[in-house]
Scaffold this motif. Structure first.
Motif, mmCIF file in Angstrom:
data_model
loop_
_atom_site.group_PDB
_atom_site.id
_atom_site.type_symbol
_atom_site.label_atom_id
_atom_site.label_comp_id
_atom_site.label_asym_id
_atom_site.label_seq_id
_atom_site.Cartn_x
_atom_site.Cartn_y
_atom_site.Cartn_z
ATOM 1 N N LEU A 1 -18.008 62.430 -5.522
ATOM 2 C CA LEU A 1 -16.814 62.696 -6.835
ATOM 3 C C LEU A 1 -15.860 63.960 -6.620
ATOM 4 C CD1 LEU A 1 -18.098 60.911 -9.851
ATOM 5 C CD2 LEU A 1 -16.696 60.004 -8.496
ATOM 6 N N LEU A 2 -16.448 64.841 -6.552
ATOM 7 C CA LEU A 2 -15.849 66.363 -6.160
ATOM 8 C C LEU A 2 -14.987 66.268 -4.737
ATOM 9 C CD1 LEU A 2 -18.822 68.731 -7.279
ATOM 10 C CD2 LEU A 2 -16.497 68.498 -8.119
ATOM 11 N N ALA A 3 -15.474 65.726 -3.673
ATOM 12 C CA ALA A 3 -15.034 65.659 -2.434
ATOM 13 C C ALA A 3 -13.739 64.760 -2.504
ATOM 14 C CB ALA A 3 -15.966 64.889 -1.258
ATOM 15 N N LEU A 4 -13.498 63.802 -3.666
ATOM 16 C CA LEU A 4 -12.495 63.110 -3.715
ATOM 17 C C LEU A 4 -11.599 63.857 -4.656
ATOM 18 C CD1 LEU A 4 -14.023 59.627 -4.403
ATOM 19 C CD2 LEU A 4 -12.792 60.180 -2.354
ATOM 20 N N GLY A 5 -11.692 65.145 -4.674
ATOM 21 C CA GLY A 5 -10.831 65.835 -5.770
ATOM 22 C C GLY A 5 -10.849 66.016 -7.157
ATOM 23 N N HIS A 6 -12.050 65.164 -7.718
ATOM 24 C CA HIS A 6 -12.208 65.072 -9.139
ATOM 25 C C HIS A 6 -12.580 66.279 -9.546
ATOM 26 C CE1 HIS A 6 -11.171 60.869 -9.545
ATOM 27 N NE2 HIS A 6 -11.888 60.728 -8.275
ATOM 28 N N ALA B 1 -10.383 47.685 -21.359
ATOM 29 C CA ALA B 1 -10.141 47.797 -22.639
ATOM 30 C C ALA B 1 -9.074 48.590 -22.985
ATOM 31 C CB ALA B 1 -11.210 47.663 -23.590
ATOM 32 N N ARG B 2 -9.099 49.723 -22.354
ATOM 33 C CA ARG B 2 -7.933 50.744 -22.634
ATOM 34 C C ARG B 2 -6.905 50.457 -21.549
ATOM 35 N NH1 ARG B 2 -9.243 54.807 -26.158
ATOM 36 N NH2 ARG B 2 -7.478 55.818 -25.433
ATOM 37 N N GLY B 3 -6.821 49.486 -20.777
ATOM 38 C CA GLY B 3 -5.682 49.219 -19.802
ATOM 39 C C GLY B 3 -5.842 50.300 -18.654
ATOM 40 N N LEU B 4 -6.884 50.729 -18.350
ATOM 41 C CA LEU B 4 -7.191 51.574 -17.065
ATOM 42 C C LEU B 4 -7.783 50.849 -16.040
ATOM 43 C CD1 LEU B 4 -8.999 54.671 -18.922
ATOM 44 C CD2 LEU B 4 -6.550 54.381 -18.336
ATOM 45 N N ARG B 5 -7.089 51.196 -14.912
ATOM 46 C CA ARG B 5 -7.691 50.139 -13.544
ATOM 47 C C ARG B 5 -8.836 51.256 -12.931
ATOM 48 N NH1 ARG B 5 -2.121 51.003 -10.529
ATOM 49 N NH2 ARG B 5 -2.433 52.897 -11.644
ATOM 50 N N ILE B 6 -9.448 50.496 -12.274
ATOM 51 C CA ILE B 6 -10.572 51.040 -11.430
ATOM 52 C C ILE B 6 -10.437 50.788 -10.180
ATOM 53 C CG2 ILE B 6 -13.237 51.245 -11.285
ATOM 54 C CD1 ILE B 6 -13.369 50.287 -14.282
ATOM 55 N N PRO B 7 -10.190 51.612 -9.061
ATOM 56 C CA PRO B 7 -10.445 53.060 -9.368
ATOM 57 C C PRO B 7 -9.219 53.950 -9.448
ATOM 58 C CG PRO B 7 -10.382 52.751 -7.062
ATOM 59 C CD PRO B 7 -10.182 51.262 -7.759
ATOM 60 N N GLU B 8 -8.170 53.612 -9.357
ATOM 61 C CA GLU B 8 -6.739 53.980 -9.653
ATOM 62 C C GLU B 8 -6.653 55.012 -10.831
ATOM 63 O OE1 GLU B 8 -6.073 50.137 -7.442
ATOM 64 O OE2 GLU B 8 -7.317 50.828 -9.171
ATOM 65 N N ASP B 9 -7.259 54.495 -11.872
ATOM 66 C CA ASP B 9 -7.040 55.579 -13.103
ATOM 67 C C ASP B 9 -8.601 56.090 -13.452
ATOM 68 O OD1 ASP B 9 -4.421 54.788 -13.452
ATOM 69 O OD2 ASP B 9 -5.202 52.821 -14.470
ATOM 70 N N LEU B 10 -9.514 55.526 -13.023
ATOM 71 C CA LEU B 10 -10.869 56.172 -13.306
ATOM 72 C C LEU B 10 -11.832 55.739 -12.180
ATOM 73 C CD1 LEU B 10 -12.849 57.419 -15.466
ATOM 74 C CD2 LEU B 10 -13.376 54.966 -16.336
ATOM 75 N N SER B 11 -12.627 56.733 -11.733
ATOM 76 C CA SER B 11 -13.728 56.510 -10.641
ATOM 77 C C SER B 11 -15.037 56.412 -11.362
ATOM 78 C CB SER B 11 -13.459 57.328 -9.557
ATOM 79 O OG SER B 11 -12.474 57.400 -8.633
ATOM 80 N N ASP C 1 -9.646 58.800 -4.266
ATOM 81 C CA ASP C 1 -8.922 60.017 -4.392
ATOM 82 C C ASP C 1 -8.520 60.197 -5.882
ATOM 83 O OD1 ASP C 1 -7.220 62.179 -4.108
ATOM 84 O OD2 ASP C 1 -7.955 62.141 -2.115
ATOM 85 N N VAL C 2 -8.608 61.610 -6.328
ATOM 86 C CA VAL C 2 -8.096 61.879 -7.670
ATOM 87 C C VAL C 2 -6.548 61.497 -7.617
ATOM 88 C CG1 VAL C 2 -7.990 64.185 -7.266
ATOM 89 C CG2 VAL C 2 -8.403 63.317 -9.688
ATOM 90 N N ARG C 3 -5.815 61.712 -6.613
ATOM 91 C CA ARG C 3 -4.465 61.445 -6.900
ATOM 92 C C ARG C 3 -3.943 60.276 -7.328
ATOM 93 N NH1 ARG C 3 -3.407 63.850 -0.931
ATOM 94 N NH2 ARG C 3 -5.306 62.775 -0.534
ATOM 95 N N CYS C 4 -4.876 59.240 -7.003
ATOM 96 C CA CYS C 4 -4.834 57.826 -7.777
ATOM 97 C C CYS C 4 -4.357 58.011 -9.013
ATOM 98 C CB CYS C 4 -5.781 56.891 -7.176
ATOM 99 S SG CYS C 4 -5.735 56.568 -5.330
ATOM 100 N N ALA C 5 -5.530 58.761 -9.712
ATOM 101 C CA ALA C 5 -5.333 58.851 -11.113
ATOM 102 C C ALA C 5 -4.259 59.546 -11.875
ATOM 103 C CB ALA C 5 -6.697 59.377 -11.629
ATOM 104 N N GLU C 6 -3.858 60.752 -10.901
ATOM 105 C CA GLU C 6 -2.818 61.493 -11.312
ATOM 106 C C GLU C 6 -1.422 60.897 -11.074
ATOM 107 O OE1 GLU C 6 -3.449 64.782 -8.897
ATOM 108 O OE2 GLU C 6 -5.056 65.552 -10.330
#
Length: 343
Positions: A177-182, A264-274, A337-342
């Motif tokens: 996860l760190l390597a993905l920028g999180h 349930a919160r409308g988040l997408r995986i992995p775009e919003d949360l890994s 990559d964390v940039r997906c969430a950002e």
């Protein structure tokens, strides 16, 4: 363990109860043709006299060696994988395998005697309970070999156990996860005092500290290795003012609960949360999206447990009382990559 100098016999128990030896034998063998009051009295006296049933002497011929695999809860993906490993090893070695689910052990001495009376050569225990001195003493007194899979605690250095490299698995999951920028990475684990949970947590913390990343206290939550715990703890974390962008979860089942909390919160995986799990059970491959997880070699652990149990039953010495098999990070589609969430 200290034992009584004189061992109680069926005749001793029968005389105390005022019944025949045959009646005591019927109670021991679970026969139904005994009056309830008589059965209760005999069982009470068996415990009082600490009666231990005779077991076959070493070297005596028996029809089939039988090993019992005992679980303390309903079977799930984790326990089923272990059991399949035990069964496969048993088929290879010509050993019978019996599975039981026992959610409580109120009378350890009686429990141990029942294992001997049933002709079990050894016990493999998959438990989320803390092993107690009474339980271990009861097994020791009847000379029942014990192998524990990933125990909650290790109360005695002579308890033989099989596990995996939990610290290395936690380290690898977090480093991924760190390597993905999180950097906002949380951990949801099992019981706080569980040996395997502590090792996974330490691996997570070691990876975070090596990158100089601060871990807020609210980013670490503990419960049980269950779907409901993942659902509840995941919902609580995602409701934080600054929620994590990635969560490392201590087992696959809980990871699916976190997935549902995110949806349930409308988040997408992995775009919003890994999300990264632990175990690599079948549900990890069937999840949507398929779950990145740390593979525990669960079937191999079951096979090693069976072979170790048979060695103990044969009176052989073993090289180590605790064996850890290697874990492996399996990358699938639940991390990005964390940039997906950002964005």
């Amino acid at each position: 363990m200290p034992v009584s100098p004189r061992r109680a016999t069926l005749a001793t128990v029968a005389a105390s109860a005022g019944v025949s030896v045959a009646t005591v034998s019927k109670v021991l063998n679970g026969r139904s043709d005994v009056a309830p009051a008589t059965r209760s009295l005999v069982e009470s006296l068996l415990r009082e006299h600490d009666y231990i049933a005779s077991s076959p002497r070493r070297g005596e011929a028996v029809a089939t060696d039988t090993v019992e695999v005992q679980f303390d809860n309903d079977l799930n993906g984790y326990s089923t994988e272990i059991f399949q490993g035990v069964v496969a090893a048993g088929a290879e070695l010509g050993v019978g395998v019996v599975v039981s689910v026992r959610k409580s052990i109120d009378h350890p001495a009686m429990w141990a005697r029942e294992l001997v009376a049933s002709g079990r050569r050894a016990l493999i225990w998959v438990t989320c309970w803390e092993l107690t001195t009474r339980q271990l003493t009861a097994l020791s007194r009847v000379q029942m070999p014990l192998v524990v899979i990933d125990p909650l605690n290790l109360p005695h250095r002579q308890v033989t156990s099989i596990g995996s490299t939990n610290f290395a698995g936690g380290l690898a999951a977090t480093q991924h996860l760190l390597a993905l920028g999180h950097r906002r990475i949380a951990y949801i684990g099992g019981p706080a005092t569980a040996t395997c949970n502590q090792a996974r947590l330490h691996g997570y913390r070691a990876a975070m500290e090596s990158e100089g990343v601060h871990v807020p206290r609210e980013y670490m939550r503990f419960g049980h290795f269950r779907y409901q715990d993942g659902l509840e703890h995941g919902a609580a974390m995602l409701a934080l003012p600054e929620p994590p962008t990635a969560i490392f979860v201590g087992c696959d089942e809980s990871a699916l609960g976190v997935m549902e909390a995110a949806r349930a919160r409308g988040l997408r995986i992995p775009e919003d949360l890994s999300i990264v799990g632990f175990d690599d059970t079948q549900i990890a491959r069937m999840a949507s999206p398929p779950l990145t997880t740390v593979r525990q070699p669960l079937r191999e652990m079951g096979g090693v447990a069976l072979r170790t149990a048979l060695r103990l039953a044969a009176g052989e010495k073993i090289d180590s009382h605790h064996v850890e098999l290697a874990t492996e990070l399996i990358v699938r589609s639940s991390t990005a990559d964390v940039r997906c969430a950002e964005h």
